[in-house]
Design an enzyme around this catalytic site. Structure first.
Site: not given
Ligand code: TA6
Length: 279
Positions: A83, A153, A253
């Site tokens: 990303r 995501h 996701e």
């Molecule tokens: O996919 C869910 C998750 O892993 C959450 O636990 C949350 O923290 C989110 O992704 C966002 O993560 P990021 O690293 O983009 O802040």
């Protein structure tokens, strides 16, 4: 029409317009941050205070978590490095007046090999029409096999989180990342507190129902789905998110996460595909 746009800080993205839809895709992360059907509102939520800056993931749209979902591989940064990596646009094709196909590619580099010592090709093929299709293909270009977890995501924009209902995950086994418990999902999902669950054995269409719209999500090459909303306290702690932004989105996701991991031997490939449409 396909145009390459550049912000004053050098951040580049593709803008795609056809008779059915418009989309914007950043070269960093092959990150779709806008998709809109002609007569409709944005499909994805995008934080109004998100950074568009090299090295920082965009908050909203569809970040690609790769080659590790969350902290599934604790040696990598959270959600991997794709990303924040710069992809190359390898093809842009106007198939017909309603359909545009774009491919973006990332391969190993000196930098990626230091983080994750495997040679690979990662290609996102995006088809923009009256529906949105994302196909994320990983090819192992190394001699040794590797293990992969990943997710598209997607942050779906909502009228309000209190109106959201997620259907299609009833009776599926799920890991609750907030309590570290595994149980079975009882009924459709609605939201009234922080929610962070990884569902397994998912084999059919998911529906996200909002007040005035119904979104259909079909996944292939995947049997896990993550559903997430940070709610009040976590939202305040999140980067690039306003304090009450949790009301405006839910993440659903399309994934290969936890026990739905993928092992690729040399020269093998795997495609995670998500097709999203408004019904
Ligand atoms: O996919 C869910 C998750 O892993 C959450 O636990 C949350 O923290 C989110 O992704 C966002 O993560 P990021 O690293 O983009 O802040």
């Amino acid at each position: 029409m396909i145009t390459i746009k550049k912000l004053s800080n050098g951040f580049e993205y593709l803008e795609i317009l056809n008779d059915s839809a418009t989309a914007k895709i950043a070269l960093q992360g092959a990150h779709i941050f806008e998709y809109k059907r002609k007569t409709q509102d944005e499909l994805f939520w995008l934080s109004e205070i998100s950074d568009f800056e090299l090295g920082k993931a965009i908050r909203g749209g569809v970040p690609i978590c790769w080659p590790s979902f969350g902290m599934n591989n604790p040696e990598l940064p959270q959600h991997g490095f794709a990303r924040t990596s710069l992809f190359e646009c390898t093809s842009c094709e106007e198939i017909d007046a309603n359909t545009t196909e774009v491919q973006l590619r990332l391969t190993h580099s000196e930098e990626s090999l230091k983080l994750w010592n495997y040679k690979f090709a990662l290609v996102l093929k995006v088809t923009i029409s009256d529906k949105l299709t994302m196909e994320l293909k990983t090819t192992n270009l190394d001699e040794k096999e590797f293990k992969l977890t990943q997710a598209l995501h997607s942050y779906f924009k909502l009228s309000d989180i209190s109106n959201a209902v997620v259907k299609g995950l009833e009776n599926k086994p799920c890991f609750n990342a907030l309590t570290n418990e595994t149980n079975i999902q009882n009924g459709e999902i609605t939201f009234n507190q922080e929610f962070d669950k990884v569902f397994q054995k998912v084999d059919s269409e998911l529906i996200l129902q909002d007040r005035e719209k119904t979104i259909s999500i079909n996944n292939e090459g995947s049997s896990s789905v993550v559903v997430w909303n940070p709610w009040i306290d976590k939202c305040k702690r999140m980067s690039a998110m306003k304090d009450d932004a949790y009301k405006e989105f839910v993440c659903i996701e399309s994934a290969n996460a936890f026990e739905d991991f993928i092992v690729l031997k040399s020269k093998q490939e795997h495609t995670l595909k998500a097709t999203i449409s408004l019904v």
